[in-house]
Design an enzyme around this catalytic site. Structure first.
Site, PDB file in Angstrom:
ATOM      1  N   ASP A  27     -38.014  -7.998 -65.283  1.00  0.00           N
ATOM      2  CA  ASP A  27     -36.911  -7.501 -66.111  1.00  0.00           C
ATOM      3  C   ASP A  27     -37.388  -6.789 -67.370  1.00  0.00           C
ATOM      4  OD1 ASP A  27     -35.296  -8.694 -64.201  1.00  0.00           O
ATOM      5  OD2 ASP A  27     -35.188 -10.583 -65.301  1.00  0.00           O
ATOM      6  N   HIS A  55     -32.991  -3.956 -60.596  1.00  0.00           N
ATOM      7  CA  HIS A  55     -33.453  -2.878 -61.476  1.00  0.00           C
ATOM      8  C   HIS A  55     -32.243  -2.063 -61.934  1.00  0.00           C
ATOM      9  CE1 HIS A  55     -37.547  -3.095 -59.185  1.00  0.00           C
ATOM     10  NE2 HIS A  55     -37.297  -4.164 -59.897  1.00  0.00           N
TER      11      HIS A  55
HETATM   12  P1  GDP Z   1     -36.229  -4.354 -64.337  1.00  0.00           P
HETATM   13  O1  GDP Z   1     -36.014  -5.449 -63.360  1.00  0.00           O
HETATM   14  O2  GDP Z   1     -37.608  -4.344 -64.899  1.00  0.00           O
HETATM   15  O3  GDP Z   1     -35.845  -2.992 -63.803  1.00  0.00           O
HETATM   16  O4  GDP Z   1     -35.262  -4.652 -65.560  1.00  0.00           O
HETATM   17  P2  GDP Z   1     -33.711  -5.110 -65.484  1.00  0.00           P
HETATM   18  O5  GDP Z   1     -32.892  -3.927 -65.140  1.00  0.00           O
HETATM   19  O6  GDP Z   1     -33.560  -6.345 -64.674  1.00  0.00           O
HETATM   20  O7  GDP Z   1     -33.486  -5.589 -66.974  1.00  0.00           O
HETATM   21  C1  GDP Z   1     -33.748  -4.754 -68.037  1.00  0.00           C
HETATM   22  C2  GDP Z   1     -32.505  -4.714 -68.938  1.00  0.00           C
HETATM   23  O8  GDP Z   1     -32.887  -4.174 -70.186  1.00  0.00           O
HETATM   24  C3  GDP Z   1     -31.415  -3.794 -68.403  1.00  0.00           C
HETATM   25  O9  GDP Z   1     -30.172  -4.328 -68.733  1.00  0.00           O
HETATM   26  C4  GDP Z   1     -31.655  -2.504 -69.145  1.00  0.00           C
HETATM   27  O10 GDP Z   1     -30.473  -1.734 -69.303  1.00  0.00           O
HETATM   28  C5  GDP Z   1     -32.133  -3.018 -70.476  1.00  0.00           C
HETATM   29  N1  GDP Z   1     -33.066  -2.135 -71.198  1.00  0.00           N
HETATM   30  C6  GDP Z   1     -34.075  -1.382 -70.686  1.00  0.00           C
HETATM   31  N2  GDP Z   1     -34.762  -0.785 -71.681  1.00  0.00           N
HETATM   32  C7  GDP Z   1     -34.176  -1.178 -72.837  1.00  0.00           C
HETATM   33  C8  GDP Z   1     -34.455  -0.913 -74.219  1.00  0.00           C
HETATM   34  O11 GDP Z   1     -35.382  -0.209 -74.582  1.00  0.00           O
HETATM   35  N3  GDP Z   1     -33.628  -1.517 -75.128  1.00  0.00           N
HETATM   36  C9  GDP Z   1     -32.587  -2.335 -74.762  1.00  0.00           C
HETATM   37  N4  GDP Z   1     -31.848  -2.873 -75.721  1.00  0.00           N
HETATM   38  N5  GDP Z   1     -32.324  -2.602 -73.475  1.00  0.00           N
HETATM   39  C10 GDP Z   1     -33.104  -2.033 -72.535  1.00  0.00           C
HETATM   40  P1  IMO Z   2     -37.364  -7.717 -61.211  1.00  0.00           P
HETATM   41  O1  IMO Z   2     -37.944  -6.762 -60.199  1.00  0.00           O
HETATM   42  C1  IMO Z   2     -37.283 -11.708 -63.005  1.00  0.00           C
HETATM   43  C2  IMO Z   2     -38.531 -15.022 -60.406  1.00  0.00           C
HETATM   44  C3  IMO Z   2     -37.490 -16.079 -60.080  1.00  0.00           C
HETATM   45  C4  IMO Z   2     -38.384 -17.301 -59.915  1.00  0.00           C
HETATM   46  C5  IMO Z   2     -39.634 -16.733 -59.250  1.00  0.00           C
HETATM   47  C6  IMO Z   2     -39.664 -16.895 -57.740  1.00  0.00           C
HETATM   48  O2  IMO Z   2     -35.918  -7.496 -61.460  1.00  0.00           O
HETATM   49  O3  IMO Z   2     -38.180  -7.724 -62.454  1.00  0.00           O
HETATM   50  P2  IMO Z   2     -38.324 -15.695 -55.792  1.00  0.00           P
HETATM   51  O4  IMO Z   2     -36.859 -15.664 -55.489  1.00  0.00           O
HETATM   52  O5  IMO Z   2     -38.914 -14.343 -55.977  1.00  0.00           O
HETATM   53  O6  IMO Z   2     -39.097 -16.524 -54.824  1.00  0.00           O
HETATM   54  O7  IMO Z   2     -38.417 -16.488 -57.187  1.00  0.00           O
HETATM   55  O8  IMO Z   2     -39.644 -15.343 -59.574  1.00  0.00           O
HETATM   56  N1  IMO Z   2     -38.169 -13.622 -60.106  1.00  0.00           N
HETATM   57  C7  IMO Z   2     -37.810 -12.717 -61.023  1.00  0.00           C
HETATM   58  N2  IMO Z   2     -37.612 -12.840 -62.347  1.00  0.00           N
HETATM   59  N3  IMO Z   2     -37.184 -10.489 -62.423  1.00  0.00           N
HETATM   60  C8  IMO Z   2     -37.411 -10.351 -61.098  1.00  0.00           C
HETATM   61  O9  IMO Z   2     -37.438  -9.145 -60.486  1.00  0.00           O
HETATM   62  C9  IMO Z   2     -37.701 -11.490 -60.326  1.00  0.00           C
HETATM   63  N4  IMO Z   2     -37.963 -11.706 -59.018  1.00  0.00           N
HETATM   64  C10 IMO Z   2     -38.259 -13.001 -58.899  1.00  0.00           C
HETATM   65  O10 IMO Z   2     -36.570 -16.233 -61.111  1.00  0.00           O
HETATM   66  O11 IMO Z   2     -38.773 -17.778 -61.170  1.00  0.00           O
HETATM   67 MG    MG Z   3     -34.712  -7.082 -63.058  1.00  0.00          MG
END
Ligand code: GDP
Ligand code: IMO
Ligand code: MG
Length: 483
Positions: A27, A55
């Site tokens: 994340d 994502h």
């Molecule tokens: P990913 O799994 O790595 O693609 O990330 P996620 O989408 O799960 O979570 C990232 C969150 O952070 C999302 O809600 C984005 O909209 C938010 N985000 C990404 N970059 C920034 C930033 O620079 N500032 C803030 N405040 N939020 C961000």
């Molecule tokens: P993105 O791509 C955050 C975490 C789960 C758990 C561990 C194992 O959005 O960054 P799993 O279901 O994969 O066997 O769970 O990994 N986990 C993530 N945490 N972002 C993710 O993906 C995750 N994918 C798995 O919360 O701790």
């Molecule tokens: Mg994510």
């Protein structure tokens, strides 16, 4: 169609291929970074993880799209490839496709799914429940998407794969074997699971009927990607999860089951190492973690942070309640009177730190330089994208972890203790000056306050890798490209 900013296009023009990976525990904002860069690429390929990923990208009309299985490339009509290293869940794929169409319209880009990607079945979900029950207090806190069982069963040579959807007999035989192996385990926890275990015939019928909708997408994606490169096409490799969740290089056993680090791009797509140009590692200014496992710079307790998000959902909604909550804690932080719990709660609410896949509260940690130095050693990135720098707006200063001490010794740069000892490290913190100005939404480096620029330069010196991109908000324009 979104155009990649000229400056980024120039920087990446020599990289026909580029890998995007996460530097923390997921994340980090990989989706957002990919969104910004992919204008200069033709194909976006996933190489690891599965429906556990979430994502977030925004479409040009500002609509939010969270991709789980389908690469973020869909949002910009790029050719999307689900490589062999990505675990495939047909039911969730079809759901995601429909949801994406509702946002993007029916004119969807070409999608290709690897013929030998491990194929999800309800047995994997049930088996994951079984394992978590058996683990007791050592449970992982997974996303319940059957990821561990998919990877594990594949390595045990027990997994059906996507191509079997086109070979009824093979599919039936492999479902039967899986059933034979797993049934005795599942019977053991029948009372706790409280679900009937479907027989192979039932699963076969559902899979075959759904498979009609994806037959045209199934192919040998390694061959396809190689052909695309030979045609001069440019490929972006979309990492899922992150370094800390990589099955080999993360905090085992509290990890996911895929190869989330940069080298996973080769394993998960079947392209040789020499085809990979560069890696960009996405790091979160204040890292987060969901599920369990070590997190050295964590501000508060995991369960407490998760419960806080669950029990205080009203604070996360935009409005006066949230604003009052944030400003009262900010005052305490700036006068040095906040507790660890308040500090964590402030950043959880400010950043809306709730998982894009499970909605669980994410626990927040301080910027952790020794961890990032390790992640840099493992991934070898050419660039860093530092997201969520805007979270430091309005703060006088913030503790930053600058070293780990283990058994009385300061660890050298890039060295971690064994994963099972990581939770015992003593963290060495320094207070770093922040910036009282609000930098949210700033998109040019010279508009960043001097103290913000100094913060970045100092961090860059510690990391030894250029911080190319700096996130200043969730919106598409909120990103600074540094020289
Ligand atoms: P990913 O799994 O790595 O693609 O990330 P996620 O989408 O799960 O979570 C990232 C969150 O952070 C999302 O809600 C984005 O909209 C938010 N985000 C990404 N970059 C920034 C930033 O620079 N500032 C803030 N405040 N939020 C961000
Ligand atoms: P993105 O791509 C955050 C975490 C789960 C758990 C561990 C194992 O959005 O960054 P799993 O279901 O994969 O066997 O769970 O990994 N986990 C993530 N945490 N972002 C993710 O993906 C995750 N994918 C798995 O919360 O701790
Ligand atoms: Mg994510």
């Amino acid at each position: 169609m979104v155009i990649t900013p000229k400056k980024i296009e120039q920087i990446f023009q020599n990289h026909q291929t580029l890998i995007v990976v996460g530097g923390n525990w997921g994340d980090e904002g990989k989706g957002k970074v990919i969104d910004l860069i992919m204008g200069g690429y033709d194909v976006v390929a996933r190489f690891s993880g599965g429906a556990n990923a979430g994502h977030t990208v925004y479409t040009s009309s500002g609509q939010k799209l969270v991709s789980h299985l389908i690469p973020c490339g869909l949002a910009q009509n790029k050719v999307c490839v689900l490589g062999r290293g990505e675990f495939f869940n047909l039911e969730l794929f079809l759901k995601e496709l429909e949801e994406s169409k509702a946002v993007l319209g029916n004119n969807i880009a070409d999608i290709f799914i690897d013929q030998q990607a491990p194929l999800w079945t309800p047995y994997h979900r049930l088996f994951e429940m079984y394992i978590e029950i058996m683990r007791g207090e050592r449970k992982i806190g997974t996303t319940n998407k059957g990821i561990g069982p998919l990877e594990g069963m594949y390595k045990l040579r027990l997994a059906p794969v996507v191509g079997y959807l086109l070979e009824k007999d093979l599919l039936m035989k492999s479902l039967q074997v899986l059933y034979n192996v797993l049934k005795p385990c599942l019977d053991n926890v029948k009372d706790q699971i409280n679900e009937t275990i479907p027989d192979p015939q039932e699963i076969l019928e559902k899979l075959l009927s759904d498979s009609e909708k994806i037959k045209a997408f199934v192919t040998d994606t390694a061959f396809l990607l190689d052909m695309e490169l030979k045609k001069g096409k440019r490929i972006l490799f979309e990492g899922a999860q992150a370094t800390g969740l990589d099955a080999w290089w993360g905090t085992y056993p509290y990890v996911s089951s895929g190869n989330s680090v940069a080298v996973g791009a080769a394993l998960g797509t079947g392209l040789p190492m020499e085809k990979f140009g560069a890696t960009i590692m996405v790091a979160k200014t204040l890292p987060t973690r969901v599920g369990f496992g070590p997190f050295p710079s964590e501000m508060w307790e995991r369960q407490a942070a998760m419960d806080f998000a669950k029990e205080n959902q009203q604070l996360f909604a935009q409005g006066p309640l949230r604003n009052e909550f944030l400003s009262s804690i900010l005052q305490k932080i700036n006068s040095g009177q906040s507790s660890a719990a308040e500090m964590s709660q402030y950043f959880q609410v400010l950043g809306d730190e709730r998982g894009a896949t499970t909605g669980r509260g994410r626990s927040v940690g301080f910027l952790d330089i020794p961890w990032l130095q390790y992640a840099i050693r493992i991934n070898g990135p050419k660039y860093i994208a530092l997201t969520r720098f805007d979270m430091l707006s309005g703060l006088k200063s913030i503790p930053v972890v600058v070293g780990y001490k283990h058994r009385g010794q300061i660890l050298p740069v890039g060295k971690l203790p064994a994963a099972w000892e990581l939770s015992q490290v003593e963290i060495i913190k320094e207070d770093w000056l922040c910036f009282e100005e609000d930098i949210s939404g700033i998109s040019s480096a010279d508009k960043l306050p001097k103290s913000a620029q100094e913060f970045l330069s100092k961090l860059e010196k510690h990391l030894g890798v250029p911080i190319l991109l700096v996130g200043t908000g969730p919106g598409r324009e909120a990103m600074v490209v540094r020289n």
